[in-house]
Motif scaffolding. Structure first.
Motif, PDB file in Angstrom:
ATOM      1  N   PRO A 124      51.782 -31.765  20.836  1.00  0.00           N
ATOM      2  CA  PRO A 124      50.872 -32.060  21.750  1.00  0.00           C
ATOM      3  C   PRO A 124      49.192 -31.680  20.963  1.00  0.00           C
ATOM      4  CG  PRO A 124      52.321 -30.442  22.508  1.00  0.00           C
ATOM      5  CD  PRO A 124      52.889 -30.673  20.992  1.00  0.00           C
ATOM      6  N   GLU A 125      48.385 -32.606  21.917  1.00  0.00           N
ATOM      7  CA  GLU A 125      46.898 -32.429  21.315  1.00  0.00           C
ATOM      8  C   GLU A 125      46.449 -30.971  21.480  1.00  0.00           C
ATOM      9  OE1 GLU A 125      44.469 -32.720  19.700  1.00  0.00           O
ATOM     10  OE2 GLU A 125      44.178 -34.682  20.031  1.00  0.00           O
ATOM     11  N   GLY A 126      45.352 -30.450  20.560  1.00  0.00           N
ATOM     12  CA  GLY A 126      44.775 -29.190  20.903  1.00  0.00           C
ATOM     13  C   GLY A 126      44.196 -28.914  22.227  1.00  0.00           C
ATOM     14  N   ARG A 127      43.420 -29.715  22.435  1.00  0.00           N
ATOM     15  CA  ARG A 127      42.657 -29.704  23.790  1.00  0.00           C
ATOM     16  C   ARG A 127      42.999 -30.946  24.924  1.00  0.00           C
ATOM     17  NH1 ARG A 127      39.693 -26.692  20.168  1.00  0.00           N
ATOM     18  NH2 ARG A 127      39.047 -24.702  21.079  1.00  0.00           N
ATOM     19  N   ALA A 128      42.547 -31.001  25.878  1.00  0.00           N
ATOM     20  CA  ALA A 128      42.711 -32.178  26.949  1.00  0.00           C
ATOM     21  C   ALA A 128      41.506 -32.886  26.718  1.00  0.00           C
ATOM     22  CB  ALA A 128      42.898 -31.748  28.476  1.00  0.00           C
ATOM     23  N   THR A 129      41.424 -33.729  25.766  1.00  0.00           N
ATOM     24  CA  THR A 129      40.082 -34.665  25.647  1.00  0.00           C
ATOM     25  C   THR A 129      39.891 -35.747  26.340  1.00  0.00           C
ATOM     26  OG1 THR A 129      41.396 -35.557  23.501  1.00  0.00           O
ATOM     27  CG2 THR A 129      40.232 -33.486  22.931  1.00  0.00           C
ATOM     28  N   TRP A 130      41.073 -36.146  26.734  1.00  0.00           N
ATOM     29  CA  TRP A 130      40.914 -37.215  27.982  1.00  0.00           C
ATOM     30  C   TRP A 130      41.743 -37.010  29.075  1.00  0.00           C
ATOM     31  CZ3 TRP A 130      43.820 -41.031  30.533  1.00  0.00           C
ATOM     32  CH2 TRP A 130      43.135 -42.344  31.032  1.00  0.00           C
ATOM     33  N   THR A 149      56.708 -35.840  35.637  1.00  0.00           N
ATOM     34  CA  THR A 149      56.896 -34.188  36.318  1.00  0.00           C
ATOM     35  C   THR A 149      56.783 -33.539  35.127  1.00  0.00           C
ATOM     36  OG1 THR A 149      59.219 -34.610  36.092  1.00  0.00           O
ATOM     37  CG2 THR A 149      58.182 -35.269  38.088  1.00  0.00           C
ATOM     38  N   THR A 150      57.015 -33.647  33.746  1.00  0.00           N
ATOM     39  CA  THR A 150      57.068 -32.856  32.683  1.00  0.00           C
ATOM     40  C   THR A 150      55.662 -32.574  32.166  1.00  0.00           C
ATOM     41  OG1 THR A 150      57.279 -34.634  31.178  1.00  0.00           O
ATOM     42  CG2 THR A 150      59.201 -33.840  31.957  1.00  0.00           C
ATOM     43  N   ARG A 151      55.679 -31.499  31.366  1.00  0.00           N
ATOM     44  CA  ARG A 151      54.138 -31.010  30.931  1.00  0.00           C
ATOM     45  C   ARG A 151      54.425 -30.511  29.589  1.00  0.00           C
ATOM     46  NH1 ARG A 151      53.303 -33.319  34.959  1.00  0.00           N
ATOM     47  NH2 ARG A 151      52.096 -32.873  36.798  1.00  0.00           N
ATOM     48  N   VAL A 152      53.454 -30.507  28.894  1.00  0.00           N
ATOM     49  CA  VAL A 152      53.263 -30.092  27.488  1.00  0.00           C
ATOM     50  C   VAL A 152      52.350 -28.972  27.460  1.00  0.00           C
ATOM     51  CG1 VAL A 152      54.045 -32.126  26.326  1.00  0.00           C
ATOM     52  CG2 VAL A 152      51.684 -31.675  26.838  1.00  0.00           C
ATOM     53  N   ARG A 153      52.642 -28.111  26.490  1.00  0.00           N
ATOM     54  CA  ARG A 153      51.629 -26.935  26.461  1.00  0.00           C
ATOM     55  C   ARG A 153      50.422 -27.256  25.075  1.00  0.00           C
ATOM     56  NH1 ARG A 153      50.934 -22.325  28.590  1.00  0.00           N
ATOM     57  NH2 ARG A 153      52.721 -22.351  29.544  1.00  0.00           N
ATOM     58  N   LEU A 154      49.233 -27.226  25.585  1.00  0.00           N
ATOM     59  CA  LEU A 154      48.281 -27.854  24.477  1.00  0.00           C
ATOM     60  C   LEU A 154      48.110 -26.880  23.420  1.00  0.00           C
ATOM     61  CD1 LEU A 154      45.626 -29.741  26.707  1.00  0.00           C
ATOM     62  CD2 LEU A 154      47.789 -30.747  25.671  1.00  0.00           C
ATOM     63  N   LEU A 155      47.591 -26.979  22.260  1.00  0.00           N
ATOM     64  CA  LEU A 155      47.802 -26.343  21.276  1.00  0.00           C
ATOM     65  C   LEU A 155      46.573 -25.371  20.820  1.00  0.00           C
ATOM     66  CD1 LEU A 155      50.193 -28.256  18.804  1.00  0.00           C
ATOM     67  CD2 LEU A 155      50.860 -26.469  20.332  1.00  0.00           C
ATOM     68  N   ARG A 156      45.429 -25.598  21.445  1.00  0.00           N
ATOM     69  CA  ARG A 156      44.198 -24.742  20.961  1.00  0.00           C
ATOM     70  C   ARG A 156      43.765 -24.058  22.297  1.00  0.00           C
ATOM     71  NH1 ARG A 156      42.338 -26.511  15.893  1.00  0.00           N
ATOM     72  NH2 ARG A 156      41.004 -24.708  16.130  1.00  0.00           N
ATOM     73  N   GLY A 157      42.825 -23.249  22.236  1.00  0.00           N
ATOM     74  CA  GLY A 157      42.069 -22.322  23.348  1.00  0.00           C
ATOM     75  C   GLY A 157      43.046 -21.564  23.919  1.00  0.00           C
ATOM     76  N   PHE A 166      49.512 -36.045  23.502  1.00  0.00           N
ATOM     77  CA  PHE A 166      49.800 -35.826  21.967  1.00  0.00           C
ATOM     78  C   PHE A 166      48.690 -36.366  20.944  1.00  0.00           C
ATOM     79  CE2 PHE A 166      53.530 -36.991  24.437  1.00  0.00           C
ATOM     80  CZ  PHE A 166      54.301 -35.717  24.388  1.00  0.00           C
ATOM     81  N   ASN A 167      48.719 -35.432  19.773  1.00  0.00           N
ATOM     82  CA  ASN A 167      47.925 -35.774  18.757  1.00  0.00           C
ATOM     83  C   ASN A 167      48.384 -37.013  18.075  1.00  0.00           C
ATOM     84  OD1 ASN A 167      47.061 -35.600  15.877  1.00  0.00           O
ATOM     85  ND2 ASN A 167      45.733 -33.959  17.100  1.00  0.00           N
ATOM     86  N   ALA A 168      47.685 -38.062  17.727  1.00  0.00           N
ATOM     87  CA  ALA A 168      48.494 -39.108  17.196  1.00  0.00           C
ATOM     88  C   ALA A 168      48.301 -39.118  15.718  1.00  0.00           C
ATOM     89  CB  ALA A 168      47.763 -40.442  17.872  1.00  0.00           C
ATOM     90  N   ASN A 232      51.721 -30.146  12.744  1.00  0.00           N
ATOM     91  CA  ASN A 232      50.663 -30.611  12.813  1.00  0.00           C
ATOM     92  C   ASN A 232      49.591 -29.614  12.949  1.00  0.00           C
ATOM     93  OD1 ASN A 232      48.418 -32.236  13.112  1.00  0.00           O
ATOM     94  ND2 ASN A 232      49.326 -33.671  14.655  1.00  0.00           N
ATOM     95  N   TYR A 233      49.409 -28.848  12.010  1.00  0.00           N
ATOM     96  CA  TYR A 233      48.646 -27.546  12.106  1.00  0.00           C
ATOM     97  C   TYR A 233      47.309 -28.030  11.807  1.00  0.00           C
ATOM     98  CZ  TYR A 233      47.543 -22.479  12.118  1.00  0.00           C
ATOM     99  OH  TYR A 233      47.000 -21.344  12.306  1.00  0.00           O
ATOM    100  N   ALA A 234      46.490 -27.935  13.016  1.00  0.00           N
ATOM    101  CA  ALA A 234      44.962 -28.161  12.812  1.00  0.00           C
ATOM    102  C   ALA A 234      44.064 -26.850  12.222  1.00  0.00           C
ATOM    103  CB  ALA A 234      44.196 -28.433  14.093  1.00  0.00           C
TER     104      ALA A 234
END
Length: 295
Positions: A124-130, A149-157, A166-168, A232-234
């Motif tokens: 997943p992306e770190g934040r909901a940038t879009w 209906t599925t959700r992912v948990r973002l990775l920052r904040g 997702f982070n591409a 994908n550790y930022a």
């Protein structure tokens, strides 16, 4: 285990320099693995300019340098799309893993090649940038698809739950044909170009690749294999916490200053110079000094 094809884009001086560390760390993490193949892509204009340090580290690391396939006609220039264009090149059967060039690899990535052929893997992306959800509803509606209906948990904040996003910077995809006899990479590019031209929605750039990744999965029947943060550790903007950086699969550093602050950097640097032929050490050191990567 299927063959694993790991590829990145080194088009231009900045990406080329970053690719030295990625190539060296990929080779170290997969040493003696004959089922792992490494590739760098550059445009026809840049290929003749690839420098001697790059050629030397690619040769030692076993990186095949390939020309980028011809780009599509984007609505307006979109360099980020080079990753999708490179993905469409045929490297062989098995699985392909795209990596952003400003990454280093600390651990073997080949377990991703054991996923089912109807899966695509990303973190997943770190934040909901879009977003927000209303915009995603329009994006899925463009293809007559309901919101997932599925959700992912973002990775920052505060790590909120979010629609699949997702982070591409790391995407693992099967090379076997899917719907209509096309590979996932072709479906992703088709979706990105269509969405770019035909979906009237704001702020597509620079996130067009990340917007269309889950859309392509949904359109063509792929399931998302959601990777944890270790893949994908930022490193960016972690402050003093960067000293606690785990030995993840991938460190995604974005800027050299963040990599230099990570506890893994001295070992990464040492292995790089061990791999690089000594005739090129002075040139590499000069670049690293300019980037504040040497003590």
């Amino acid at each position: 285990m299927a063959d694993t094809h790991i590829f990145f884009v080194a088009d231009g001086e900045r990406l080329e320099i970053q690719s030295w560390l990625l190539a060296a760390t990929l080779a170290h993490a997969h040493q003696d693995r004959r089922d792992v193949h490494l590739y760098a892509y550059a445009s026809a204009d840049w290929l003749p300019q690839i420098g001697p340090v790059t050629q030397a580290i690619y040769r030692v690391a076993g990186v095949s340098l390939r020309p980028l396939p011809a780009p599509p006609k984007w609505a307006k220039p979109y360099p980020h799309g080079n990753k999708i264009v490179a993905a469409t090149d045929w490297r062989g059967p098995g699985w392909s893993i795209f990596l952003d060039t400003y990454m280093v690899c600390l651990r073997d990535l080949t377990t991703l090649s054991a996923l089912p052929d109807d899966h695509v893997a990303a973190a997943p992306e770190g934040r909901a940038t879009w977003g927000p959800d209303e915009r995603w509803e329009r994006a899925y509606g463009h293809y007559d698809l309901p919101l997932p209906t599925t959700r992912v948990r973002l990775l920052r904040g505060d790590r909120p739950e979010n629609l699949p996003y997702f982070n591409a910077g790391l995407v693992a995809m099967p090379e076997s044909p899917g719907a209509g006899g096309k590979r996932f990479a072709a479906h992703w590019l088709e979706t990105a170009v269509d969405f770019d031209h035909n979906c009237k929605i704001a702020n597509k750039r620079p996130w067009l690749d990340q917007i269309t990744l889950p859309l392509a999965m949904a359109r063509f029947g792929y399931k998302a294999h959601v990777l944890d943060e270790s893949w994908n550790y930022a490193l960016s903007y972690r402050g003093s916490d960067i000293a606690l950086t785990p030995d993840a699969h991938i460190l995604h550093y974005h800027r050299f200053r963040f990599l230099a602050a990570a506890p893994q950097w001295p070992a990464i640097r040492a292995r790089f110079f061990e791999a690089l032929p000594k005739a090129h050490h002075a040139a590499a050191r000069a670049v690293f000094e300019q980037a504040a990567l040497l003590d």
